[in-house]
Design an enzyme around this catalytic site. Sequence first.
Site, mmCIF file in Angstrom:
data_model
loop_
_atom_site.group_PDB
_atom_site.id
_atom_site.type_symbol
_atom_site.label_atom_id
_atom_site.label_comp_id
_atom_site.label_asym_id
_atom_site.label_seq_id
_atom_site.Cartn_x
_atom_site.Cartn_y
_atom_site.Cartn_z
ATOM 1 N N HIS A 190 8.582 -26.578 0.289
ATOM 2 C CA HIS A 190 7.891 -27.731 0.041
ATOM 3 C C HIS A 190 6.959 -26.822 -0.611
ATOM 4 O O HIS A 190 6.304 -27.445 -0.983
ATOM 5 C CB HIS A 190 7.742 -28.339 1.181
ATOM 6 C CG HIS A 190 8.513 -29.064 2.336
ATOM 7 N ND1 HIS A 190 8.906 -30.285 1.307
ATOM 8 C CD2 HIS A 190 8.884 -28.502 2.936
ATOM 9 C CE1 HIS A 190 10.379 -30.025 2.767
ATOM 10 N NE2 HIS A 190 9.964 -29.546 3.535
ATOM 11 N N LYS A 196 -13.230 1.139 -1.771
ATOM 12 C CA LYS A 196 -13.964 1.269 -0.559
ATOM 13 C C LYS A 196 -15.367 2.298 -0.796
ATOM 14 O O LYS A 196 -16.287 1.653 -0.771
ATOM 15 C CB LYS A 196 -12.994 2.574 0.649
ATOM 16 C CG LYS A 196 -12.269 1.075 1.921
ATOM 17 C CD LYS A 196 -12.106 2.316 2.769
ATOM 18 C CE LYS A 196 -11.246 1.994 3.686
ATOM 19 N NZ LYS A 196 -11.038 2.481 4.890
ATOM 20 N N GLU A 240 1.044 -1.314 0.033
ATOM 21 C CA GLU A 240 -0.163 0.345 0.049
ATOM 22 C C GLU A 240 1.152 1.469 0.142
ATOM 23 O O GLU A 240 0.289 2.488 -0.569
ATOM 24 C CB GLU A 240 -0.903 -0.324 0.797
ATOM 25 C CG GLU A 240 -2.025 -0.883 0.985
ATOM 26 C CD GLU A 240 -2.865 -0.695 1.848
ATOM 27 O OE1 GLU A 240 -2.997 0.113 2.911
ATOM 28 O OE2 GLU A 240 -4.121 -0.785 2.058
HETATM 29 O O1 PA5 Z 1 -3.346 1.070 5.812
HETATM 30 C C1 PA5 Z 1 -4.525 1.721 5.439
HETATM 31 O O2 PA5 Z 1 -5.196 2.670 5.453
HETATM 32 C C2 PA5 Z 1 -5.722 0.991 5.351
HETATM 33 O O3 PA5 Z 1 -5.222 0.086 5.009
HETATM 34 C C3 PA5 Z 1 -6.432 0.634 6.048
HETATM 35 O O4 PA5 Z 1 -6.099 0.560 7.312
HETATM 36 C C4 PA5 Z 1 -8.045 -0.066 6.426
HETATM 37 O O5 PA5 Z 1 -8.423 0.736 4.758
HETATM 38 C C5 PA5 Z 1 -8.560 0.197 6.851
HETATM 39 O O6 PA5 Z 1 -9.235 1.721 7.339
HETATM 40 P P1 PA5 Z 1 -9.877 2.249 8.644
HETATM 41 O O7 PA5 Z 1 -8.825 1.984 10.108
HETATM 42 O O8 PA5 Z 1 -10.354 3.568 8.950
HETATM 43 O O9 PA5 Z 1 -11.032 0.959 9.047
#
Ligand code: PA5
Length: 461
Positions: A322, A435, A293
């Site tokens: 394996h 989202k 990310e």
């Molecule tokens: O790293 C990130 O920003 C995302 O992976 C969020 O953690 C994830 O989408 C969850 O978001 P939130 O904490 O707002 O529910």
Amino acid sequence: MINYCWKNADSAVVGSEHGLNVQKEFENYREKIAEIVSGLYAKKDTPGNWLKWMNLGYNQELVSEINEYAQSVKGKFDNLLVLGIGGSSLGGICVTESILKPYWNLLDKEARNGMPRIFFLDNIDPDQTNGLLSTLDLKKTLVNVITKSGNTAETMSAFMIVKARLEKELGASYKENIVATTDESKGILRKIATEESFKTFVVPDDVGGRFSIFCAVGLLPFGLVGINISELLRGVREMDAELKNTNIDKNIAAQNALIHYLMDKKGKNISVMMPYSSRLKYVSDWYVQLWAESLGKEVDLEGKVVHAGPTPLKALGATDQHSQVQLYNEGPNDKLISFVRVGKFDTTLEIPRVYEDSELGYLCGRTVNDLMNAEADSTRVAVTDYKRPNITITLPVINEYYLGQLLYMLEVQTAIAGALYNIDTFNQPGVEQAKNYTYALMGRKGYEEVADKLSKKIACV
Ligand code: PA5
């Protein structure tokens, strides 16, 4: 301190086609790295830079607040149910599995030192959710709902299901079974928590989900199951002291970031994380999110389309010897493998002297510890023989202190790599888009136009 070794990424070991002249590259990038590291530390307190995660190791007030709360609920609950996804769950899973060890939930209460079992519900699979809820006694369950945005559909739908059941079973006192971790003022969860007077903890501003492990997102569940959060943060601080160093020769996060970046440029764009310890299995899941990310970006900081980002891949030693190692050794030479080793396991397990006169005799009297380390060594040597570059990180033992060091080092490494790629490490437009599409498809108010466009696209699939 944890140990870092890049020797097997060097051209002296794996040849110049696949390796780097590491020392020469350190020279080439000496100034650039110094500029990046000093820039990160100079900018970390400025709002809007999303670097406040670099301060989380120093929040003693939060440690006290969490320890106090953990003490106040100790013995009241048999289970801790954590609801969250992505950055709001992966760090929690990674540290609890590493410190509590696999099978914690199967131990009796005494063996758990009176601490609750812990369950993470991150996916929204109906069979999984129904399965878990049918086994948990919700009256004896503390629910920690974690979402920075306070809006995420997966987390909030799981929360709505659990809240409705809790209220049905417990009446007005259901609130005592809920603790929410979310933004201080924004999001639906904050609004609900205020209206219904839940106990809450804050996800601080300028701390993105995947960098939130050392704030209440991680520390609260850790404290509630008896993990020593002071030691975890001591590890973070000691690593932080090392990583402030702008000299690449002394900064292992900078070294590893640069090696990964240059290997990607050399066509080794798959970054494998392979711990040789079942307890560290979920370090890989956490790392995969952090790396993917943060570095997977369409445009650079100047807006130029770059489609940057090495692909992280998780593996587990010895299991994946394996499964995946055949590919690592003989498939495309497009990977940089990170081995994570453990100097000393907590326990020793001897292989009994049975079948001594058979071909299994060589195992008799040896330990599983020896076998695991032999497997780690043999894989490392084998991939190196095949001229596959690799690095090794060694934790002397698995405990909170060294885990804090490892995870913080990987965070800083990611921030430095992002600067080398010249991308925005801390945004996630691709995640936000998915989202928003989900909100639209589920009929959320304000997303009608997106829903309209989507329905046409879906019709074509
Ligand atoms: O790293 C990130 O920003 C995302 O992976 C969020 O953690 C994830 O989408 C969850 O978001 P939130 O904490 O707002 O529910």
